[in-house]
Design a protein around this motif. Structure first.
Motif, PDB file in Angstrom:
ATOM      1  N   GLU A   1       0.811  -1.216   0.000  1.00 12.04           N
ATOM      2  CA  GLU A   1       0.000   0.000   0.000  1.00 12.04           C
ATOM      3  C   GLU A   1       0.843   1.263   0.000  1.00 12.04           C
ATOM      4  OE1 GLU A   1       0.165  -1.634   4.255  1.00 12.04           O
ATOM      5  OE2 GLU A   1       0.208  -2.338   2.167  1.00 12.04           O
ATOM      6  N   GLY A   2       2.149   1.117  -0.032  1.00 13.03           N
ATOM      7  CA  GLY A   2       3.040   2.272  -0.039  1.00 13.03           C
ATOM      8  C   GLY A   2       3.805   2.396   1.260  1.00 13.03           C
ATOM      9  N   GLY A   3       5.021   2.863   1.166  1.00 12.19           N
ATOM     10  CA  GLY A   3       5.853   2.991   2.352  1.00 12.19           C
ATOM     11  C   GLY A   3       6.851   1.860   2.462  1.00 12.19           C
ATOM     12  N   LEU A   4       7.500   1.790   3.608  1.00  9.68           N
ATOM     13  CA  LEU A   4       8.613   0.862   3.797  1.00  9.68           C
ATOM     14  C   LEU A   4       8.509   0.206   5.167  1.00  9.68           C
ATOM     15  CD1 LEU A   4      11.348   0.040   2.349  1.00  9.68           C
ATOM     16  CD2 LEU A   4      12.440   1.723   3.835  1.00  9.68           C
ATOM     17  N   ARG A   5       8.923  -1.056   5.224  1.00  5.89           N
ATOM     18  CA  ARG A   5       9.008  -1.778   6.498  1.00  5.89           C
ATOM     19  C   ARG A   5      10.464  -2.167   6.713  1.00  5.89           C
ATOM     20  NH1 ARG A   5       6.012  -5.539   5.309  1.00  5.89           N
ATOM     21  NH2 ARG A   5       4.060  -4.761   6.231  1.00  5.89           N
ATOM     22  N   ALA A   6      11.053  -1.679   7.806  1.00  5.09           N
ATOM     23  CA  ALA A   6      12.437  -2.001   8.154  1.00  5.09           C
ATOM     24  C   ALA A   6      12.430  -2.899   9.382  1.00  5.09           C
ATOM     25  CB  ALA A   6      13.238  -0.727   8.433  1.00  5.09           C
ATOM     26  N   THR A   7      13.017  -4.088   9.244  1.00  5.19           N
ATOM     27  CA  THR A   7      13.046  -5.055  10.329  1.00  5.19           C
ATOM     28  C   THR A   7      14.484  -5.352  10.704  1.00  5.19           C
ATOM     29  OG1 THR A   7      10.999  -6.066   9.527  1.00  5.19           O
ATOM     30  CG2 THR A   7      12.326  -7.354  11.073  1.00  5.19           C
ATOM     31  N   VAL A   8      14.792  -5.280  11.991  1.00  3.69           N
ATOM     32  CA  VAL A   8      16.147  -5.540  12.502  1.00  3.69           C
ATOM     33  C   VAL A   8      16.069  -6.716  13.464  1.00  3.69           C
ATOM     34  CG1 VAL A   8      18.054  -4.660  13.874  1.00  3.69           C
ATOM     35  CG2 VAL A   8      16.908  -3.172  12.241  1.00  3.69           C
ATOM     36  N   LEU A   9      16.941  -7.698  13.255  1.00  2.00           N
ATOM     37  CA  LEU A   9      17.059  -8.842  14.162  1.00  2.00           C
ATOM     38  C   LEU A   9      18.474  -8.873  14.721  1.00  2.00           C
ATOM     39  CD1 LEU A   9      15.185 -11.660  12.187  1.00  2.00           C
ATOM     40  CD2 LEU A   9      14.365 -10.369  14.156  1.00  2.00           C
ATOM     41  N   LEU A  10      18.577  -8.977  16.036  1.00  5.36           N
ATOM     42  CA  LEU A  10      19.870  -9.000  16.718  1.00  5.36           C
ATOM     43  C   LEU A  10      19.918 -10.168  17.675  1.00  5.36           C
ATOM     44  CD1 LEU A  10      20.083  -5.212  17.716  1.00  5.36           C
ATOM     45  CD2 LEU A  10      21.236  -6.310  15.789  1.00  5.36           C
ATOM     46  N   PRO A  11      21.122 -10.666  17.997  1.00  4.03           N
ATOM     47  CA  PRO A  11      21.230 -11.725  19.006  1.00  4.03           C
ATOM     48  C   PRO A  11      20.712 -11.253  20.360  1.00  4.03           C
ATOM     49  CG  PRO A  11      23.274 -11.536  17.748  1.00  4.03           C
ATOM     50  CD  PRO A  11      22.427 -10.343  17.387  1.00  4.03           C
ATOM     51  N   ARG A  12      20.003 -12.104  21.034  1.00  8.13           N
ATOM     52  CA  ARG A  12      19.469 -11.760  22.350  1.00  8.13           C
ATOM     53  C   ARG A  12      20.588 -11.763  23.386  1.00  8.13           C
ATOM     54  NH1 ARG A  12      14.315 -14.753  25.248  1.00  8.13           N
ATOM     55  NH2 ARG A  12      14.165 -13.391  27.082  1.00  8.13           N
ATOM     56  N   ALA A  13      20.557 -10.793  24.270  1.00  2.80           N
ATOM     57  CA  ALA A  13      21.592 -10.701  25.309  1.00  2.80           C
ATOM     58  C   ALA A  13      21.468 -11.887  26.252  1.00  2.80           C
ATOM     59  CB  ALA A  13      21.461  -9.403  26.073  1.00  2.80           C
ATOM     60  N   PRO A  14      22.583 -12.552  26.551  1.00  2.63           N
ATOM     61  CA  PRO A  14      22.504 -13.683  27.497  1.00  2.63           C
ATOM     62  C   PRO A  14      22.096 -13.206  28.879  1.00  2.63           C
ATOM     63  CG  PRO A  14      24.783 -13.119  27.021  1.00  2.63           C
ATOM     64  CD  PRO A  14      23.938 -12.309  26.081  1.00  2.63           C
ATOM     65  N   SER A  15      21.411 -14.055  29.596  1.00  8.82           N
ATOM     66  CA  SER A  15      20.990 -13.681  30.946  1.00  8.82           C
ATOM     67  C   SER A  15      22.194 -13.514  31.843  1.00  8.82           C
ATOM     68  CB  SER A  15      20.070 -14.784  31.514  1.00  8.82           C
ATOM     69  OG  SER A  15      20.761 -16.020  31.540  1.00  8.82           O
TER      70      SER A  15
END
Length: 368
Positions: free
Chosen positions: A352-366
């Motif tokens: 429908e127009g526009g942009l989707r930016a998706t970022v995936l990063l490693p999860r911080a260890p507990s």
């Protein structure tokens, strides 16, 4: 460091083949010798006269030794010659692919990044090594081309404010009636843009070199900070921002990840429709990864254009500069920051127009 020339691998393999063959031959002859000793007495045995009147003598171990040892020595000498010759030929055949890889490495080291090994045949260790080498050179060639484009674009972008400054100063020097106040404002504007460009280039370089300390960072808090800082710009442009999501702990640089979030939200605001646009920011946790999504309304973008948006100095809509048009480095910096944090940035054009930016990063260890 310079090193002394050692024995070639082919010669080492030749000696190894010959040595193994000699060892196998010696073990075989030893087995035969032990087997024969079981049936040969220690001393010679003389039989009684037979029907033909002849007395027969059976050999003892000394007779066996005189008959066996020379033949065994001849066999070992044959195995030595055969092992050296056969080992030399086999080693040369086996190491031929390594010679091709070495020659290709030298060509690439001399600057020929277009050369590929393209090894044919079935998969084996050498074929896997050649394919890995070709893949590495592909990345090097792409990175080299990207760096050349970046250097050319950066030079052009840095030259523009300098040229404008020079023109303004020349006009002021030749025109005694010039409006000094207007000239100062214009010079201040040009200088500010040059400083922003320089700082953006430094940020990009810092992210590429991964020269930063890491700590536990909650992406949801960064999203709130970025949205809060850009609300005035969004209000000015008639864009509504909505932020939601859960705590998403990552492990990295707080300053760079905030810069990443700010760049994506700023890009979503600027590349939006004139009035009534929206920007949606959300964070989430997916197993051992965390991420966030920045989605905005805007013009319909072609997929082939979206694929180039992370290149430095590319402006997706090819628009003219406005007050917040940007430097063409926002998404390039975002991509470098994501890669420096071992993550992935995905840009997708909305139907429908526009942009989707998706970022995936490693999860911080507990516990960090």
């Amino acid at each position: 460091m310079p090193r002394r020339r050692g024995v070639s691998v082919r010669l080492k393999l030749t000696f190894s083949y010959a040595g193994f063959l000699m060892l196998a031959g010696a073990l075989l002859l030893a087995t035969v010798w032990v087997f024969l000793l079981r049936y040969v007495p220690d001393h010679a045995i003389t039989s009684q006269p037979g029907l033909d009147g002849l007395v027969r003598f059976f050999p003892d171990r000394s007779d066996l030794q005189r008959a066996f040892v020379p033949r065994a020595a001849e066999a070992m000498a044959f195995l030595l010659v055969f092992g050296l010759l056969g080992g030399w030929l086999l080693a040369g055949r086996m190491l031929a692919p390594l010679g091709r890889i070495t020659a290709a490495t030298r060509r690439v080291a001399s600057g020929s990044l277009s050369h590929r090994i393209a090894m044919e045949g079935r998969d084996d260790e050498f074929h896997e090594l050649a394919d890995s080498f070709d893949a590495m050179v592909d990345r090097l060639e792409a990175h080299d081309a990207e760096q050349q484009r970046f250097a050319a674009n950066a030079s052009h972008e840095l030259r523009t404010p300098l040229a404008i400054t020079q023109t303004l100063l020349d006009v002021a020097r030749n025109d005694p009636d010039v409006d000094v106040r207007s000239l100062i404002d214009r010079l201040h504007e040009v200088n500010t843009r040059a400083i922003e460009l320089t700082e953006a280039l430094l940020t990009l370089s810092r992210a590429d070199q991964r020269s930063f300390s890491r700590e536990r960072v909650d992406l949801s808090l960064l999203a709130e900070d970025a949205v809060e800082a850009l609300v005035p710009l969004a209000d000015k442009r008639g864009v509504a921002i909505d932020s939601d999501g859960t705590a998403a702990p990552a492990f990295g640089s707080h300053a760079l990840l905030l810069q990443l979030m700010t760049n994506l939200v700023h890009n979503a605001i600027v590349h939006n429709i004139a009035e009534g646009g929206t920007v949606q920011v959300s964070t989430a946790v997916d197993g051992n990864r965390v991420g966030f999504t920045v989605e905005n309304t805007g013009p319909v973008l072609a997929p082939e254009l979206v694929a180039t948006l992370t290149e430095p100095f590319r402006r997706g809509t090819e628009r003219v500069h406005s007050d917040h048009a940007g430097l063409g480095l926002g998404l390039a910096i975002a991509k470098s920051i994501v890669h420096a944090h071992d993550g992935m940035l995905t840009l997708t054009a909305r139907a429908e127009g526009g942009l989707r930016a998706t970022v995936l990063l490693p999860r911080a260890p507990s516990g960090t």
